[in-house]
Design a protein around this motif. Sequence first.
Motif, PDB file in Angstrom:
ATOM      1  N   GLU A   8       0.860  -1.186   0.000  1.00 15.17           N
ATOM      2  CA  GLU A   8       0.000   0.000   0.000  1.00 15.17           C
ATOM      3  C   GLU A   8       0.890   1.227   0.000  1.00 15.17           C
ATOM      4  O   GLU A   8       1.824   1.315   0.790  1.00 15.17           O
ATOM      5  N   ALA A   9       0.576   2.160  -0.875  1.00 14.35           N
ATOM      6  CA  ALA A   9       1.339   3.411  -0.986  1.00 14.35           C
ATOM      7  C   ALA A   9       2.838   3.119  -1.139  1.00 14.35           C
ATOM      8  O   ALA A   9       3.682   3.771  -0.548  1.00 14.35           O
ATOM      9  N   ASN A  10       3.140   2.075  -1.929  1.00 19.18           N
ATOM     10  CA  ASN A  10       4.527   1.681  -2.216  1.00 19.18           C
ATOM     11  C   ASN A  10       5.297   1.225  -0.979  1.00 19.18           C
ATOM     12  O   ASN A  10       6.522   1.299  -0.949  1.00 19.18           O
ATOM     13  N   LYS A  11       4.595   0.762   0.049  1.00 20.18           N
ATOM     14  CA  LYS A  11       5.205   0.234   1.282  1.00 20.18           C
ATOM     15  C   LYS A  11       4.708  -1.186   1.509  1.00 20.18           C
ATOM     16  O   LYS A  11       3.535  -1.478   1.275  1.00 20.18           O
ATOM     17  N   ILE A  12       5.583  -2.065   1.976  1.00 26.55           N
ATOM     18  CA  ILE A  12       5.223  -3.464   2.176  1.00 26.55           C
ATOM     19  C   ILE A  12       4.853  -3.746   3.631  1.00 26.55           C
ATOM     20  O   ILE A  12       5.458  -3.192   4.551  1.00 26.55           O
TER      21      ILE A  12
ATOM     22  N   SER B  85      15.659 -13.051  16.238  1.00 32.87           N
ATOM     23  CA  SER B  85      14.893 -11.809  16.124  1.00 32.87           C
ATOM     24  C   SER B  85      13.408 -12.097  15.967  1.00 32.87           C
ATOM     25  O   SER B  85      13.011 -13.087  15.363  1.00 32.87           O
ATOM     26  N   HIS B  86      12.592 -11.212  16.516  1.00 33.35           N
ATOM     27  CA  HIS B  86      11.131 -11.292  16.389  1.00 33.35           C
ATOM     28  C   HIS B  86      10.668  -9.899  15.989  1.00 33.35           C
ATOM     29  O   HIS B  86      10.840  -8.942  16.737  1.00 33.35           O
ATOM     30  N   PHE B  87      10.064  -9.803  14.810  1.00 29.07           N
ATOM     31  CA  PHE B  87       9.703  -8.488  14.285  1.00 29.07           C
ATOM     32  C   PHE B  87       8.500  -8.583  13.369  1.00 29.07           C
ATOM     33  O   PHE B  87       8.121  -9.654  12.894  1.00 29.07           O
ATOM     34  N   ILE B  88       7.913  -7.425  13.124  1.00 29.98           N
ATOM     35  CA  ILE B  88       6.821  -7.256  12.173  1.00 29.98           C
ATOM     36  C   ILE B  88       7.292  -6.222  11.157  1.00 29.98           C
ATOM     37  O   ILE B  88       7.961  -5.246  11.518  1.00 29.98           O
ATOM     38  N   ILE B  89       6.946  -6.427   9.907  1.00 28.67           N
ATOM     39  CA  ILE B  89       7.187  -5.397   8.892  1.00 28.67           C
ATOM     40  C   ILE B  89       5.828  -4.822   8.539  1.00 28.67           C
ATOM     41  O   ILE B  89       4.954  -5.519   8.025  1.00 28.67           O
ATOM     42  N   ARG B  90       5.644  -3.551   8.878  1.00 30.13           N
ATOM     43  CA  ARG B  90       4.363  -2.885   8.654  1.00 30.13           C
ATOM     44  C   ARG B  90       4.611  -1.544   7.983  1.00 30.13           C
ATOM     45  O   ARG B  90       5.376  -0.717   8.497  1.00 30.13           O
ATOM     46  N   LYS B  91       3.982  -1.358   6.835  1.00 34.20           N
ATOM     47  CA  LYS B  91       4.090  -0.111   6.065  1.00 34.20           C
ATOM     48  C   LYS B  91       5.545   0.295   5.837  1.00 34.20           C
ATOM     49  O   LYS B  91       5.926   1.457   6.006  1.00 34.20           O
ATOM     50  N   GLY B  92       6.373  -0.700   5.486  1.00 34.27           N
ATOM     51  CA  GLY B  92       7.763  -0.439   5.147  1.00 34.27           C
ATOM     52  C   GLY B  92       8.694  -0.200   6.315  1.00 34.27           C
ATOM     53  O   GLY B  92       9.839   0.191   6.105  1.00 34.27           O
ATOM     54  N   SER B  93       8.243  -0.436   7.540  1.00 28.48           N
ATOM     55  CA  SER B  93       9.091  -0.243   8.722  1.00 28.48           C
ATOM     56  C   SER B  93       9.139  -1.518   9.554  1.00 28.48           C
ATOM     57  O   SER B  93       8.149  -2.233   9.660  1.00 28.48           O
ATOM     58  N   VAL B  94      10.292  -1.750  10.161  1.00 27.93           N
ATOM     59  CA  VAL B  94      10.450  -2.885  11.066  1.00 27.93           C
ATOM     60  C   VAL B  94       9.983  -2.474  12.449  1.00 27.93           C
ATOM     61  O   VAL B  94      10.415  -1.445  12.980  1.00 27.93           O
ATOM     62  N   LYS B  95       9.076  -3.257  13.008  1.00 23.68           N
ATOM     63  CA  LYS B  95       8.612  -3.059  14.381  1.00 23.68           C
ATOM     64  C   LYS B  95       9.101  -4.247  15.191  1.00 23.68           C
ATOM     65  O   LYS B  95       8.712  -5.386  14.924  1.00 23.68           O
ATOM     66  N   TRP B  96       9.980  -4.024  16.173  1.00 26.88           N
ATOM     67  CA  TRP B  96      10.527  -5.102  16.979  1.00 26.88           C
ATOM     68  C   TRP B  96       9.522  -5.507  18.036  1.00 26.88           C
ATOM     69  O   TRP B  96       8.871  -4.664  18.651  1.00 26.88           O
ATOM     70  N   VAL B  97       9.410  -6.801  18.271  1.00 24.78           N
ATOM     71  CA  VAL B  97       8.462  -7.355  19.235  1.00 24.78           C
ATOM     72  C   VAL B  97       9.204  -7.681  20.530  1.00 24.78           C
ATOM     73  O   VAL B  97      10.250  -8.312  20.509  1.00 24.78           O
ATOM     74  N   ASP B  98       8.646  -7.233  21.653  1.00 25.36           N
ATOM     75  CA  ASP B  98       9.190  -7.532  22.994  1.00 25.36           C
ATOM     76  C   ASP B  98      10.663  -7.172  23.127  1.00 25.36           C
ATOM     77  O   ASP B  98      11.436  -7.915  23.721  1.00 25.36           O
ATOM     78  N   GLY B  99      11.091  -6.090  22.522  1.00 24.59           N
ATOM     79  CA  GLY B  99      12.464  -5.635  22.670  1.00 24.59           C
ATOM     80  C   GLY B  99      13.474  -6.476  21.932  1.00 24.59           C
ATOM     81  O   GLY B  99      14.656  -6.354  22.149  1.00 24.59           O
ATOM     82  N   ALA B 100      13.004  -7.391  21.069  1.00 26.03           N
ATOM     83  CA  ALA B 100      13.926  -8.245  20.303  1.00 26.03           C
ATOM     84  C   ALA B 100      14.658  -7.421  19.261  1.00 26.03           C
ATOM     85  O   ALA B 100      14.189  -6.376  18.846  1.00 26.03           O
ATOM     86  N   GLY B 101      15.791  -7.908  18.845  1.00 27.25           N
ATOM     87  CA  GLY B 101      16.544  -7.251  17.762  1.00 27.25           C
ATOM     88  C   GLY B 101      17.306  -6.052  18.263  1.00 27.25           C
ATOM     89  O   GLY B 101      17.615  -5.903  19.440  1.00 27.25           O
ATOM     90  N   VAL B 102      17.633  -5.163  17.335  1.00 28.41           N
ATOM     91  CA  VAL B 102      18.465  -4.010  17.651  1.00 28.41           C
ATOM     92  C   VAL B 102      17.627  -2.773  17.812  1.00 28.41           C
ATOM     93  O   VAL B 102      16.689  -2.548  17.144  1.00 28.41           O
TER      94      VAL B 102
END
Length: 113
Positions: free
Chosen positions: A78-82, A96-113
């Motif tokens: 949507e709007a050129n974002k995945i 790592s535990h994450f969501i990709i929403r509207k072209g941005s990485v959202k880290w879950v429970d403080g996982a990742g960097v």
Amino acid sequence: MRVLKYFFKWFWSLFRRKNEIDYLFVDDVPDHYANHIVYIVGEGHSWLLSMRCPCGCRRIIKLNTLKDAKPCWKYYIEANKITIQPSVWGVDGCRSHFIIRKGSVKWVDGAGV
């Protein structure tokens, strides 16, 4: 033309913020991966999402998009974002535990960097 498009996406990925993700449609699994790019693999119908882990560990993540096989992920543009659903949770390596929403990485429970 596809090679030129791939080059510009790769070049642009060098300057993107770490949590921004772009996408690129390809016919086959790439031999080389750019950071912050989700490759949507398939000729006509996509069957795989492939990318480097956004935490920076350089691990290759492959997500099935075939509805008849499990587990299965869906993606939306949507709007050129995945957006990818459900979340991605690595069971080995960096875990790592994450969501990709509207072209941005959202880290879950403080996982990742």
